[in-house]
Design a protein around this motif. Structure first.
Motif, mmCIF file in Angstrom:
data_model
loop_
_atom_site.group_PDB
_atom_site.id
_atom_site.type_symbol
_atom_site.label_atom_id
_atom_site.label_comp_id
_atom_site.label_asym_id
_atom_site.label_seq_id
_atom_site.Cartn_x
_atom_site.Cartn_y
_atom_site.Cartn_z
ATOM 1 N N GLY A 130 0.790 -1.221 0.000
ATOM 2 C CA GLY A 130 0.000 0.000 0.000
ATOM 3 C C GLY A 130 0.819 1.266 0.000
ATOM 4 N N LEU A 131 2.131 1.171 -0.202
ATOM 5 C CA LEU A 131 3.023 2.330 -0.161
ATOM 6 C C LEU A 131 3.637 2.575 -1.527
ATOM 7 C CD1 LEU A 131 4.743 1.416 3.208
ATOM 8 C CD2 LEU A 131 3.196 3.345 2.851
ATOM 9 N N PRO A 132 3.780 3.846 -1.938
ATOM 10 C CA PRO A 132 4.332 4.159 -3.266
ATOM 11 C C PRO A 132 5.851 4.068 -3.275
ATOM 12 C CG PRO A 132 3.743 6.189 -2.123
ATOM 13 C CD PRO A 132 3.334 5.057 -1.214
ATOM 14 N N VAL A 133 6.373 3.135 -4.046
ATOM 15 C CA VAL A 133 7.813 2.894 -4.066
ATOM 16 C C VAL A 133 8.306 2.742 -5.498
ATOM 17 C CG1 VAL A 133 7.807 1.736 -1.826
ATOM 18 C CG2 VAL A 133 7.474 0.390 -3.891
ATOM 19 N N THR A 134 9.614 2.821 -5.671
ATOM 20 C CA THR A 134 10.210 2.471 -6.957
ATOM 21 C C THR A 134 9.971 0.981 -7.203
ATOM 22 O OG1 THR A 134 12.322 2.170 -5.794
ATOM 23 C CG2 THR A 134 11.980 4.255 -6.962
ATOM 24 N N ASP A 135 9.808 0.611 -8.485
ATOM 25 C CA ASP A 135 9.536 -0.796 -8.766
ATOM 26 C C ASP A 135 10.736 -1.651 -8.367
ATOM 27 O OD1 ASP A 135 11.406 -0.977 -10.923
ATOM 28 O OD2 ASP A 135 9.906 -0.247 -12.332
ATOM 29 N N LEU A 136 10.529 -2.962 -8.347
ATOM 30 C CA LEU A 136 11.551 -3.859 -7.820
ATOM 31 C C LEU A 136 12.858 -3.746 -8.597
ATOM 32 C CD1 LEU A 136 12.240 -6.053 -5.766
ATOM 33 C CD2 LEU A 136 11.341 -7.750 -7.389
ATOM 34 N N SER A 137 12.778 -3.688 -9.932
ATOM 35 C CA SER A 137 14.006 -3.603 -10.737
ATOM 36 C C SER A 137 14.797 -2.353 -10.396
ATOM 37 C CB SER A 137 13.656 -3.614 -12.230
ATOM 38 O OG SER A 137 13.069 -4.837 -12.599
ATOM 39 N N ARG A 138 14.103 -1.225 -10.339
ATOM 40 C CA ARG A 138 14.817 0.029 -10.039
ATOM 41 C C ARG A 138 15.355 0.017 -8.615
ATOM 42 N NH1 ARG A 138 14.488 6.058 -11.914
ATOM 43 N NH2 ARG A 138 15.735 6.984 -10.251
ATOM 44 N N THR A 139 14.594 -0.540 -7.684
ATOM 45 C CA THR A 139 15.070 -0.596 -6.302
ATOM 46 C C THR A 139 16.375 -1.378 -6.208
ATOM 47 O OG1 THR A 139 12.802 -0.446 -5.450
ATOM 48 C CG2 THR A 139 14.483 -1.313 -3.964
ATOM 49 N N VAL A 140 16.430 -2.533 -6.875
ATOM 50 C CA VAL A 140 17.641 -3.353 -6.849
ATOM 51 C C VAL A 140 18.804 -2.602 -7.504
ATOM 52 C CG1 VAL A 140 18.706 -5.456 -7.775
ATOM 53 C CG2 VAL A 140 16.440 -5.553 -6.701
ATOM 54 N N VAL A 141 18.550 -1.929 -8.619
ATOM 55 C CA VAL A 141 19.606 -1.174 -9.302
ATOM 56 C C VAL A 141 20.064 0.005 -8.444
ATOM 57 C CG1 VAL A 141 20.106 0.309 -11.296
ATOM 58 C CG2 VAL A 141 18.963 -1.898 -11.617
ATOM 59 N N ASP A 142 19.132 0.712 -7.819
ATOM 60 C CA ASP A 142 19.514 1.810 -6.932
ATOM 61 C C ASP A 142 20.445 1.324 -5.825
ATOM 62 O OD1 ASP A 142 18.099 3.765 -8.294
ATOM 63 O OD2 ASP A 142 16.327 3.643 -7.001
ATOM 64 N N ALA A 155 20.689 -8.184 -1.343
ATOM 65 C CA ALA A 155 19.368 -7.727 -1.777
ATOM 66 C C ALA A 155 18.997 -8.306 -3.135
ATOM 67 C CB ALA A 155 19.339 -6.201 -1.822
ATOM 68 N N ALA A 156 19.936 -8.324 -4.075
ATOM 69 C CA ALA A 156 19.651 -8.826 -5.423
ATOM 70 C C ALA A 156 19.345 -10.314 -5.413
ATOM 71 C CB ALA A 156 20.815 -8.518 -6.355
ATOM 72 N N ASP A 157 20.100 -11.093 -4.652
ATOM 73 C CA ASP A 157 19.827 -12.526 -4.551
ATOM 74 C C ASP A 157 18.410 -12.776 -4.042
ATOM 75 O OD1 ASP A 157 22.367 -13.136 -5.410
ATOM 76 O OD2 ASP A 157 23.052 -14.001 -3.520
ATOM 77 N N HIS A 158 18.023 -12.042 -3.002
ATOM 78 C CA HIS A 158 16.688 -12.207 -2.431
ATOM 79 C C HIS A 158 15.610 -11.827 -3.444
ATOM 80 C CE1 HIS A 158 13.865 -12.408 1.027
ATOM 81 N NE2 HIS A 158 13.206 -11.519 0.324
ATOM 82 N N ALA A 159 15.835 -10.728 -4.154
ATOM 83 C CA ALA A 159 14.856 -10.290 -5.152
ATOM 84 C C ALA A 159 14.697 -11.321 -6.260
ATOM 85 C CB ALA A 159 15.275 -8.941 -5.740
ATOM 86 N N LEU A 160 15.799 -11.939 -6.661
ATOM 87 C CA LEU A 160 15.743 -12.975 -7.698
ATOM 88 C C LEU A 160 15.049 -14.230 -7.208
ATOM 89 C CD1 LEU A 160 19.268 -12.860 -9.396
ATOM 90 C CD2 LEU A 160 17.061 -12.651 -10.563
ATOM 91 N N GLY A 161 15.441 -14.690 -6.028
ATOM 92 C CA GLY A 161 14.960 -15.976 -5.552
ATOM 93 C C GLY A 161 13.592 -15.945 -4.922
ATOM 94 N N ARG A 162 13.207 -14.812 -4.328
ATOM 95 C CA ARG A 162 11.952 -14.759 -3.566
ATOM 96 C C ARG A 162 10.889 -13.865 -4.201
ATOM 97 N NH1 ARG A 162 13.053 -16.494 1.710
ATOM 98 N NH2 ARG A 162 14.782 -17.987 1.596
ATOM 99 N N LEU A 163 11.299 -12.867 -4.953
ATOM 100 C CA LEU A 163 10.329 -11.889 -5.456
ATOM 101 C C LEU A 163 10.198 -11.893 -6.971
ATOM 102 C CD1 LEU A 163 11.184 -8.863 -3.115
ATOM 103 C CD2 LEU A 163 9.480 -10.662 -2.788
ATOM 104 N N GLY A 164 10.919 -12.769 -7.651
ATOM 105 C CA GLY A 164 10.770 -12.879 -9.103
ATOM 106 C C GLY A 164 11.350 -11.710 -9.877
ATOM 107 N N LEU A 165 12.446 -11.144 -9.407
ATOM 108 C CA LEU A 165 13.087 -10.048 -10.131
ATOM 109 C C LEU A 165 13.381 -10.445 -11.570
ATOM 110 C CD1 LEU A 165 14.625 -7.287 -10.228
ATOM 111 C CD2 LEU A 165 16.671 -8.589 -9.518
ATOM 112 N N ASP A 166 13.036 -9.570 -12.501
ATOM 113 C CA ASP A 166 13.350 -9.754 -13.917
ATOM 114 C C ASP A 166 14.722 -9.134 -14.169
ATOM 115 O OD1 ASP A 166 13.608 -9.593 -16.686
ATOM 116 O OD2 ASP A 166 11.481 -9.153 -17.014
ATOM 117 N N LEU A 167 15.728 -9.985 -14.367
ATOM 118 C CA LEU A 167 17.079 -9.465 -14.553
ATOM 119 C C LEU A 167 17.197 -8.610 -15.804
ATOM 120 C CD1 LEU A 167 19.784 -12.125 -13.598
ATOM 121 C CD2 LEU A 167 19.541 -9.783 -12.745
ATOM 122 N N ASP A 168 16.494 -8.977 -16.857
ATOM 123 C CA ASP A 168 16.551 -8.171 -18.083
ATOM 124 C C ASP A 168 16.006 -6.773 -17.818
ATOM 125 O OD1 ASP A 168 17.697 -10.179 -19.576
ATOM 126 O OD2 ASP A 168 15.786 -10.960 -20.313
#
Length: 317
Positions: A130-142, A155-168
């Motif tokens: 419910g909070l306005p944030v940068t999307d997951l890809s941008r958050t990981v890159v930031d 952080a990147a490992d967790h985003a890939l393995g648990r949150l479905g981060l799109d590496l592309d």
């Protein structure tokens, strides 16, 4: 504002507006804080002191973000604040100030409790909890551009393995930054990230292995024998017949994993598992958070197992 998975957020905070809507005494907030029943999260925003005391640093930062969301005009939370909302783990302390993206024209001027990071244009936020944030890809890159390598990999490992981060998608965000500060390190983070790491401790361990020149292990390897499945191990070096296990101790805590067995039963099961691994001529080494946080300690653990004789860059088979 676009939205994404809108996960359940923390319990509502107490504000004068909320108390007025309930027909309750607004003065009770300051009185409750003086008496120790309430904790002041930011000016005009409180939560029960018991909830604050029980919260870890990540959740406390999430409460600060939630409090700031009601006080700031059209905020877009970013960097470590976005990480808290997404549930990304970090190595090191969480900041006291919340982080938001602001237009470059603002000059990045910050306010008490708020750190503004400039961008042109300001990204369109998504909703998480419910909070306005940068999307997951941008958050990981930031994070990859601004945090130390180890923290960014965690952080990147967790985003890939648990949150479905799109590496592309993350690479596309990074490519749009050209040669800006931190981009080179961020490329290394994305290239090194691996969603098979199942905990921050395993991710940090991989970084330490890279730093000390250990051969690259296979992650989450299944070991089998004539009777079938033996174990799935954190790290595997086949040519050394060596298993590496990060021991975060969570699995032994009574309030740890969702495992109804007693602590004693879990310890005994782990011993039997390791005995079976060793019975096939496989060595097992273990290390803890204390080791993973100290590069010299990690070098000693890996060196004692004979892993530093092959030189950097060798990959386990």
């Amino acid at each position: 504002m676009t939205s994404t998975r809108d996960r359940t957020g923390p319990a509502p905070l107490l504000t004068p507006a909320l108390l007025r809507a309930r027909g309750e005494d607004v003065d009770g907030l300051a009185r409750g804080a003086r008496q120790g029943a309430l904790h002041r999260v930011r000016r005009g925003v409180y939560c029960p002191a018991s909830s604050w005391d029980a919260a870890d640093e990540a959740h406390r930062h999430l409460l600060r973000v939630q409090a700031a969301a009601g006080a700031l005009q059209d905020p877009v939370f970013s960097h470590r604040s976005a990480a808290a909302v997404w549930g990304l783990p970090l190595i090191g302390p969480w900041p006291r100030d919340v982080e938001v993206v602001a237009p470059s024209s603002s000059g990045g001027r910050s306010a008490p409790g708020v750190r503004r990071r400039t961008a042109a244009p300001v990204p369109t936020p998504v909703l998480s909890r419910g909070l306005p944030v940068t999307d997951l890809s941008r958050t990981v890159v930031d994070l990859a551009c601004t945090e130390p390598f180890a923290a960014a990999v965690v952080a990147a490992d967790h985003a890939l393995g648990r949150l479905g981060l799109d590496l592309d998608a993350a690479r596309a965000v990074l490519a749009s930054r050209g040669s800006a500060r931190g981009v080179r390190r961020a490329r290394e983070v994305l290239a090194f990230a691996d969603g098979r790491s199942e905990s921050p401790g395993e991710s940090l361990s991989r970084v330490r292995m890279r730093e000390v020149g250990a051969p690259v292990p296979v992650l989450q390897q299944e070991l089998r024998d004539g009777e079938g499945f033996v174990a799935r191990v954190d790290f595997w070096w086949a040519e050394h017949r060596l298993v590496g296990e990060f021991d975060g101790r969570l699995k032994y805590r009574a309030d740890g994993p969702r495992d109804r067995r007693s602590v004693e039963e879990r310890v005994w099961a782990e011993k039997r598992r390791e005995d079976r691994i060793r019975s096939h001529g496989v060595r097992v080494i273990r290390w803890t958070w204390q080791d993973a946080l100290d590069p010299d300690a990690m070098r000693r653990v890996l060196g004692a197992a004979g892993l530093l004789r092959l030189g950097p860059g060798r990959r386990a088979r």
